[in-house]
Enzyme design. Structure first.
Site, PDB file in Angstrom:
ATOM      1  N   GLY A   1       3.841  -3.673  -3.736  1.00 39.82           N
ATOM      2  CA  GLY A   1       3.969  -3.846  -5.177  1.00 39.82           C
ATOM      3  C   GLY A   1       4.363  -2.522  -5.808  1.00 39.82           C
TER       4      GLY A   1
ATOM      5  N   ARG B   1      -5.044   2.553 -16.327  1.00 39.19           N
ATOM      6  CA  ARG B   1      -5.206   3.325 -15.095  1.00 39.19           C
ATOM      7  C   ARG B   1      -5.863   4.702 -15.304  1.00 39.19           C
ATOM      8  NH1 ARG B   1      -2.057   4.829 -11.671  1.00 39.19           N
ATOM      9  NH2 ARG B   1      -3.075   3.939  -9.867  1.00 39.19           N
TER      10      ARG B   1
ATOM     11  N   GLU C   1       4.075  -6.557   1.934  1.00 39.42           N
ATOM     12  CA  GLU C   1       3.723  -7.035   0.580  1.00 39.42           C
ATOM     13  C   GLU C   1       3.570  -5.880  -0.386  1.00 39.42           C
ATOM     14  OE1 GLU C   1      -0.130  -8.739   1.197  1.00 39.42           O
ATOM     15  OE2 GLU C   1       0.599 -10.455   2.335  1.00 39.42           O
TER      16      GLU C   1
ATOM     17  N   GLY D   1       0.751  -1.249   0.000  1.00 41.32           N
ATOM     18  CA  GLY D   1       0.000   0.000   0.000  1.00 41.32           C
ATOM     19  C   GLY D   1       0.779   1.295   0.000  1.00 41.32           C
TER      20      GLY D   1
ATOM     21  N   CYS E   1     -11.399   2.159 -29.868  1.00 37.28           N
ATOM     22  CA  CYS E   1     -12.716   2.731 -30.154  1.00 37.28           C
ATOM     23  C   CYS E   1     -13.545   2.906 -28.890  1.00 37.28           C
ATOM     24  CB  CYS E   1     -13.454   1.845 -31.149  1.00 37.28           C
ATOM     25  SG  CYS E   1     -12.503   1.615 -32.635  1.00 37.28           S
TER      26      CYS E   1
HETATM   27  N1  LLP Z   1      -1.280  -7.235  -0.695  1.00 40.66           N
HETATM   28  C1  LLP Z   1      -2.577  -7.383  -1.013  1.00 40.66           C
HETATM   29  C2  LLP Z   1      -3.378  -8.360  -0.281  1.00 40.66           C
HETATM   30  C3  LLP Z   1      -3.144  -6.610  -2.040  1.00 40.66           C
HETATM   31  O1  LLP Z   1      -4.428  -6.753  -2.333  1.00 40.66           O
HETATM   32  C4  LLP Z   1      -2.340  -5.672  -2.739  1.00 40.66           C
HETATM   33  C5  LLP Z   1      -2.890  -4.862  -3.819  1.00 40.66           C
HETATM   34  C6  LLP Z   1      -0.983  -5.557  -2.379  1.00 40.66           C
HETATM   35  C7  LLP Z   1      -0.490  -6.357  -1.345  1.00 40.66           C
HETATM   36  C8  LLP Z   1      -0.044  -4.619  -3.062  1.00 40.66           C
HETATM   37  O2  LLP Z   1      -0.444  -3.312  -2.948  1.00 40.66           O
HETATM   38  P1  LLP Z   1       0.513  -2.086  -3.377  1.00 40.66           P
HETATM   39  O3  LLP Z   1       1.722  -2.126  -2.494  1.00 40.66           O
HETATM   40  O4  LLP Z   1       0.866  -2.279  -4.806  1.00 40.66           O
HETATM   41  O5  LLP Z   1      -0.321  -0.889  -3.160  1.00 40.66           O
HETATM   42  N2  LLP Z   1      -4.679  -1.765  -9.833  1.00 40.66           N
HETATM   43  C9  LLP Z   1      -4.661  -0.744  -8.812  1.00 40.66           C
HETATM   44  C10 LLP Z   1      -4.066  -1.246  -7.510  1.00 40.66           C
HETATM   45  C11 LLP Z   1      -4.779  -2.442  -6.941  1.00 40.66           C
HETATM   46  C12 LLP Z   1      -4.106  -2.991  -5.726  1.00 40.66           C
HETATM   47  C13 LLP Z   1      -4.722  -4.278  -5.310  1.00 40.66           C
HETATM   48  N3  LLP Z   1      -4.116  -4.905  -4.192  1.00 40.66           N
HETATM   49  C14 LLP Z   1      -3.943   0.473  -9.366  1.00 40.66           C
HETATM   50  O6  LLP Z   1      -3.556   0.480 -10.520  1.00 40.66           O
HETATM   51  O7  LLP Z   1      -3.782   1.462  -8.656  1.00 40.66           O
END
Ligand code: LLP
Length: 422
Positions: free
Chosen positions: A278, A315, A276, A241, A344
């Site tokens: 991303g 996005r 976790e 997050g 389109c």
């Molecule tokens: N752990 C869990 C259980 C999650 O559901 C997620 C993301 C993460 C870790 C990693 O989150 P991060 O560190 O990347 O914020 N597609 C959306 C983001 C969806 C995130 C879903 N879950 C976007 O483009 O902003």
């Protein structure tokens, strides 16, 4: 300009590689990633967690490209996967069971079996019915499943878009706080389950860290109660997050974030902290390189029509997300334009009402900060083959995912369907 990107001799470079060289060699649209930016992000996050036992589990959903996974593995990360496909990709990239946390709100029976067969470090369950299925599958295999309870900590979440908040009361994710103890005790009574973790993920692109503070204190309280009941809690999983700046926002204060999660970990004691992330690890490493096809005026607006659009990067249209857009070359003059794709759909845009250099047909543009949830959410809408992906490492670059060809679009089509009588 995001880290790793600089203008030299009039053209944008990723590390030491000029983007026109990549466009000439790999074509457009192409995703370009910087290995050095990824390494630097891992180092920064790891430094913020130093002081308590911890492991960074990269959330594969942000970008499952194998070359990126290898960079992250070599930098010492584990992974967090949410599907059998992600597990497969992680194993293929050289991660082993001990490096893998398996999460996700709707794991199938097959995926749970695959997680057990891979010997993953942790399976985070999100409901009592999932727990029972997992217990039965583990018992049938004669193994004990290492389980974490993903809790919905029911905190208020401030983030960019309500689609990416997950830890508020009533969201589909996790086990509701009032039920957590009951499910935990059920797990404790199951011989094929070892309850080793409590877990949360409160949302994505979180600019305020209050949700972490509150959520972690709820997790710690729950872990203490479960321990008192006999649970061998080994891990505290704080989810992902962390935000990244997409425009002129500040970089997040990872040290302040680190202090919050470290403090909770130390307060509980005897556990390894898992995170976790991303987006934080890979977003800034990625750029989408696209060529302008046309420029036109319509209804008092200027449109720049590119060879990348919502199929490559959804996005902007899906979350109203802002991504900076720059010209790769030194283009004279400026203008206000909608930067759109060829698909389109009126919702097919990379940026609306942008003040950008006065680019025209043939010019290259770059869309910044797309390393996370860019290619991972790409589609083949309008029968558009998926873009190529390139990794840059210092002064070297390589295609790491070849551009799809038209033949790939037909690969799974059944030429002679085998009709069956119902
Ligand atoms: N752990 C869990 C259980 C999650 O559901 C997620 C993301 C993460 C870790 C990693 O989150 P991060 O560190 O990347 O914020 N597609 C959306 C983001 C969806 C995130 C879903 N879950 C976007 O483009 O902003």
């Amino acid at each position: 300009m995001p880290a790793g990107i600089a203008r030299r001799d009039g053209v944008l470079h990723v590390d030491d590689v000029p983007l026109p060289a990549i466009a000439a060699g790999a074509g457009t649209a192409t995703y370009v990633y910087s290995a050095s930016v990824i390494r630097e992000r891992v180092a920064r996050l790891t430094a913020a967690l130093d002081g308590v036992p911890h492991r960074v589990h990269y959330s594969l959903k942000a970008n499952a490209n194998g070359a990126i996974l290898r960079v992250l593995r070599e930098a010492g990360c584990g992974v967090d996967v949410v599907s059998g496909g992600e597990l497969h990709r992680a194993l293929h990239a050289g991660f082993t069971g001990r490096d893998i946390v398996f999460g996700g709100v709707g794991k199938t029976q097959r995926e749970l079996k695959e997680a057990l067969d891979a010997g993953v470090k942790l399976i985070n369950v999100e409901s009592d019915s999932e727990l029972r299925l997992l217990a039965a599958l583990a018992a049938a295999r004669g193994v004990v499943a290492p389980v974490g309870l993903r809790i919905n900590p029911e905190v208020d979440v401030e983030n960019a878009h309500h689609y990416i908040a997950t830890g508020e009361k009533g969201h589909k994710f996790g086990i509701g706080l009032p039920d957590a103890l009951r499910v935990g005790r059920e797990a404790l009574a199951m011989p094929s389950i070892r309850l080793v973790a409590v877990d949360m993920h409160v949302g994505s692109q979180l600019h305020s860290f209050e949700a972490y503070r509150e959520g972690m204190s709820r997790l710690v309280e729950l872990a203490r109660t479960l321990r008192a009941d006999g649970a061998p809690i080994e891990y505290l999983d704080a989810g992902g997050g962390l935000p990244v700046p997409y425009g002129d926002e500040e970089e997040p204060d990872v040290a302040a974030y680190g202090a919050i999660v470290r403090q909770a970990t130390a307060a509980l004691g005897g556990v390894e902290l898992l995170v976790e992330h991303g987006r934080y690890l890979v977003a800034a490493s990625g750029s989408l390189l696209t060529r302008v096809l046309y420029r036109k005026e319509s209804g008092h607006k200027t449109y720049v029509i590119c060879d990348a659009g919502m199929t490559e990067l959804i996005r902007p249209s899906h979350y109203d997300a802002y991504h900076q857009i720059d010209a790769v070359g030194d283009v004279p003059g400026r203008m206000t334009a909608d930067v759109v794709g060829p698909v389109c759909e009126t919702g097919d845009f990379l940026g609306l009402d942008r003040e950008i250099p006065a680019v025209g047909p043939g010019d290259l543009l770059v869309v910044h900060t797309v390393g996370a949830y860019g290619v991972a959410m790409a589609s083949r809408y309008n029968a558009r083959p998926l873009a190529a992906e390139v990794l840059v490492d210092g002064s070297r670059w390589a295609v790491v995912t070849a551009r799809e060809q038209y033949a790939d679009l037909l690969r799974h089509e059944v030429a002679s369907p085998q009709w069956q009588e119902a």
